[in-house]
Design an enzyme around this catalytic site. Structure first.
Site, PDB file in Angstrom:
ATOM      1  N   HIS A 175      52.129  14.426  27.528  1.00 52.87           N
ATOM      2  CA  HIS A 175      51.997  14.817  28.939  1.00 52.87           C
ATOM      3  C   HIS A 175      51.736  16.326  29.014  1.00 52.87           C
ATOM      4  O   HIS A 175      52.293  17.088  28.220  1.00 52.87           O
ATOM      5  CB  HIS A 175      53.265  14.452  29.713  1.00 52.87           C
ATOM      6  CG  HIS A 175      53.074  14.578  31.193  1.00 52.87           C
ATOM      7  ND1 HIS A 175      53.128  15.781  31.830  1.00 52.87           N
ATOM      8  CD2 HIS A 175      52.777  13.661  32.137  1.00 52.87           C
ATOM      9  CE1 HIS A 175      52.878  15.600  33.128  1.00 52.87           C
ATOM     10  NE2 HIS A 175      52.662  14.318  33.339  1.00 52.87           N
ATOM     11  N   ASN A 220      55.940   7.636  36.387  1.00 51.37           N
ATOM     12  CA  ASN A 220      56.507   8.676  35.526  1.00 51.37           C
ATOM     13  C   ASN A 220      57.538   9.408  36.367  1.00 51.37           C
ATOM     14  O   ASN A 220      57.187  10.253  37.183  1.00 51.37           O
ATOM     15  CB  ASN A 220      55.390   9.617  35.059  1.00 51.37           C
ATOM     16  CG  ASN A 220      55.924  10.818  34.288  1.00 51.37           C
ATOM     17  OD1 ASN A 220      57.099  10.847  33.927  1.00 51.37           O
ATOM     18  ND2 ASN A 220      55.067  11.798  34.046  1.00 51.37           N
ATOM     19  N   TRP A 221      58.798   9.046  36.145  1.00 53.72           N
ATOM     20  CA  TRP A 221      59.864   9.623  36.985  1.00 53.72           C
ATOM     21  C   TRP A 221      60.130  11.093  36.641  1.00 53.72           C
ATOM     22  O   TRP A 221      60.827  11.779  37.368  1.00 53.72           O
ATOM     23  CB  TRP A 221      61.160   8.823  36.811  1.00 53.72           C
ATOM     24  CG  TRP A 221      61.124   7.440  37.418  1.00 53.72           C
ATOM     25  CD1 TRP A 221      60.063   6.835  38.036  1.00 53.72           C
ATOM     26  CD2 TRP A 221      62.206   6.495  37.465  1.00 53.72           C
ATOM     27  NE1 TRP A 221      60.420   5.574  38.460  1.00 53.72           N
ATOM     28  CE2 TRP A 221      61.733   5.347  38.123  1.00 53.72           C
ATOM     29  CE3 TRP A 221      63.532   6.506  37.021  1.00 53.72           C
ATOM     30  CZ2 TRP A 221      62.536   4.224  38.344  1.00 53.72           C
ATOM     31  CZ3 TRP A 221      64.339   5.396  37.232  1.00 53.72           C
ATOM     32  CH2 TRP A 221      63.839   4.259  37.893  1.00 53.72           C
ATOM     33  N   LYS A 222      59.609  11.540  35.511  1.00 55.00           N
ATOM     34  CA  LYS A 222      59.859  12.908  35.032  1.00 55.00           C
ATOM     35  C   LYS A 222      61.373  13.159  34.989  1.00 55.00           C
ATOM     36  O   LYS A 222      62.127  12.230  34.686  1.00 55.00           O
ATOM     37  CB  LYS A 222      59.118  13.928  35.909  1.00 55.00           C
ATOM     38  CG  LYS A 222      57.627  13.572  36.016  1.00 55.00           C
ATOM     39  CD  LYS A 222      56.780  14.676  36.579  1.00 55.00           C
ATOM     40  CE  LYS A 222      55.327  14.207  36.639  1.00 55.00           C
ATOM     41  NZ  LYS A 222      54.400  15.254  37.024  1.00 55.00           N
ATOM     42  N   GLU A 237      44.725  13.004  33.082  1.00 55.13           N
ATOM     43  CA  GLU A 237      45.477  13.714  34.113  1.00 55.13           C
ATOM     44  C   GLU A 237      45.007  15.161  34.188  1.00 55.13           C
ATOM     45  O   GLU A 237      45.482  16.001  33.408  1.00 55.13           O
ATOM     46  CB  GLU A 237      46.972  13.683  33.799  1.00 55.13           C
ATOM     47  CG  GLU A 237      47.567  12.287  33.749  1.00 55.13           C
ATOM     48  CD  GLU A 237      49.061  12.299  34.051  1.00 55.13           C
ATOM     49  OE1 GLU A 237      49.471  11.569  34.965  1.00 55.13           O
ATOM     50  OE2 GLU A 237      49.801  13.064  33.417  1.00 55.13           O
ATOM     51  N   SER A 278      48.491  13.292  41.446  1.00 55.30           N
ATOM     52  CA  SER A 278      48.561  13.116  42.900  1.00 55.30           C
ATOM     53  C   SER A 278      47.952  11.801  43.376  1.00 55.30           C
ATOM     54  O   SER A 278      47.404  11.726  44.470  1.00 55.30           O
ATOM     55  CB  SER A 278      47.924  14.305  43.624  1.00 55.30           C
ATOM     56  OG  SER A 278      48.625  15.507  43.314  1.00 55.30           O
ATOM     57  N   GLY A 313      51.062  16.952  40.689  1.00 56.19           N
ATOM     58  CA  GLY A 313      52.107  17.465  41.563  1.00 56.19           C
ATOM     59  C   GLY A 313      51.615  18.471  42.582  1.00 56.19           C
ATOM     60  O   GLY A 313      52.411  19.137  43.245  1.00 56.19           O
ATOM     61  N   GLY A 330      53.361  10.114  39.321  1.00 57.58           N
ATOM     62  CA  GLY A 330      54.562  10.949  39.309  1.00 57.58           C
ATOM     63  C   GLY A 330      55.308  10.846  40.624  1.00 57.58           C
ATOM     64  O   GLY A 330      56.066   9.904  40.870  1.00 57.58           O
ATOM     65  N   GLY A 331      55.083  11.796  41.508  1.00 53.69           N
ATOM     66  CA  GLY A 331      55.807  11.893  42.776  1.00 53.69           C
ATOM     67  C   GLY A 331      55.910  10.586  43.549  1.00 53.69           C
ATOM     68  O   GLY A 331      56.999  10.207  44.018  1.00 53.69           O
ATOM     69  N   GLU A 342      52.854  18.531  30.830  1.00 51.45           N
ATOM     70  CA  GLU A 342      54.061  19.359  30.989  1.00 51.45           C
ATOM     71  C   GLU A 342      54.700  19.638  29.626  1.00 51.45           C
ATOM     72  O   GLU A 342      55.278  20.701  29.408  1.00 51.45           O
ATOM     73  CB  GLU A 342      55.035  18.666  31.955  1.00 51.45           C
ATOM     74  CG  GLU A 342      54.536  18.774  33.399  1.00 51.45           C
ATOM     75  CD  GLU A 342      54.960  17.647  34.311  1.00 51.45           C
ATOM     76  OE1 GLU A 342      55.876  16.881  33.967  1.00 51.45           O
ATOM     77  OE2 GLU A 342      54.362  17.523  35.403  1.00 51.45           O
TER      78      GLU A 342
HETATM   79  P1  PGA Z   1      51.934  13.359  40.175  1.00 54.49           P
HETATM   80  O1  PGA Z   1      52.245  13.345  38.597  1.00 54.49           O
HETATM   81  O2  PGA Z   1      51.557  11.945  40.546  1.00 54.49           O
HETATM   82  O3  PGA Z   1      53.204  13.819  40.804  1.00 54.49           O
HETATM   83  O4  PGA Z   1      50.794  14.310  40.385  1.00 54.49           O
HETATM   84  C1  PGA Z   1      51.495  12.559  37.708  1.00 54.49           C
HETATM   85  C2  PGA Z   1      51.967  12.820  36.292  1.00 54.49           C
HETATM   86  O5  PGA Z   1      52.230  13.984  35.958  1.00 54.49           O
HETATM   87  O6  PGA Z   1      52.106  11.877  35.477  1.00 54.49           O
END
Ligand code: PGA
Length: 247
Positions: free
Chosen positions: A94, A8-10, A165, A209, A171, A230-231, A96
């Protein structure tokens, strides 16, 4: 069941950066034992469709989809549009977006249904906040979030992917322990089992994470069928290490 590792590149991308990242991924991915996808911001779908053309190892995903089919919805991107760019997966709900765009359980369920109707696999995200976890509400919250989708999509439920999640782990560098994650995954599996006889083939991903160092332990849990990353999906070496851990 084949695991799924989805990046997930966001809102992290650029034409030049995407090209370098995808080249790094394609150079190292080989023939993975799991399914692999990258979920990218919409403006780059055409670029990614070209970069990923002619290979099977890495599929293309989107990060959101409109709840509407077409028409006067300024700024929205429909499932049919995503499909034209070869999109196979779409993240919906998601945390977010639940938080910053006030997406409700019902709206997320409608988005999942729109994706399914277009032949796109929705990756439905569920997860509790730290406050909810501390109040002992984790199981209740994730079941409530998933239940909206189960009720709306009915027998198509076996076609979705679920991503657990925990919001406090996204994050933050704080990962749920394999045992904590497995517990919630088993709760979600039981809920899916009550809805369909095909629950054992629904992939339940862990996200929050996940990285090259902790992936293997998480992915070894019986009900963890992959990861939403994500990251660590923004660096080819890190993402490929997670893919390798999902054998
Ligand atoms: P993260 O994000 O791996 O940076 O914690 C995961 C996500 O929000 O899909």
């Amino acid at each position: 069941m084949k695991k799924l590792i989805a990046g997930n590149w966001k809102m992290n991308a650029s034409l030049a950066g995407n090209e370098a990242l995808v080249q790094g991924l394609l150079a190292g991915v080989g023939t993975p034992a799991c399914d692999v996808a990258v979920c990218v911001p919409s403006p780059y779908l055409a670029q990614l469709q070209t970069l990923l053309a002619g290979q099977q190892a890495i599929a293309l995903g989107a990060q959101n989809v409109s709840a509407h089919e077409s028409g006067a919805y300024t700024g929205d991107v429909s499932a049919a549009m995503l499909k034209e760019f070869g999109v196979r997966y779409a993240i919906v709900g998601h945390s977010e977006r639940r938080q910053h765009q006030a997406e409700s359980d019902t709206l997320v369920a409608i988005k999942a249904e729109r994706a399914l109707q277009a032949g796109i696999t929705p990756i439905v995200c569920v997860g509790e906040t730290l406050q909810q976890r501390e109040a002992g509400l984790t199981d209740t919250i994730v079941k409530q979030q998933l239940s909206a989708v189960i009720h709306l999509v009915g027998h198509c439920i076996s076609e979705i992917v679920v991503a657990y999640e925990p919001v406090w782990a996204i994050g933050t560098g704080k990962t749920a322990t394999p045992e904590e994650a497995q517990h919630v995954h088993s709760v979600l599996r039981a809920q899916l089992q009550a809805a369909t006889e095909h629950a054992d083939r629904i992939r339940i991903l862990y996200g929050g994470s996940m990285n090259a160092a902790n992936a293997a332990q998480l992915l070894a849990q019986p009900d963890i069928d992959g990861g939403l990353i994500g990251g660590a999906s923004l660096k080819a070496a890190d993402f490929l290490a997670i893919v390798a851990a999902a054998q």
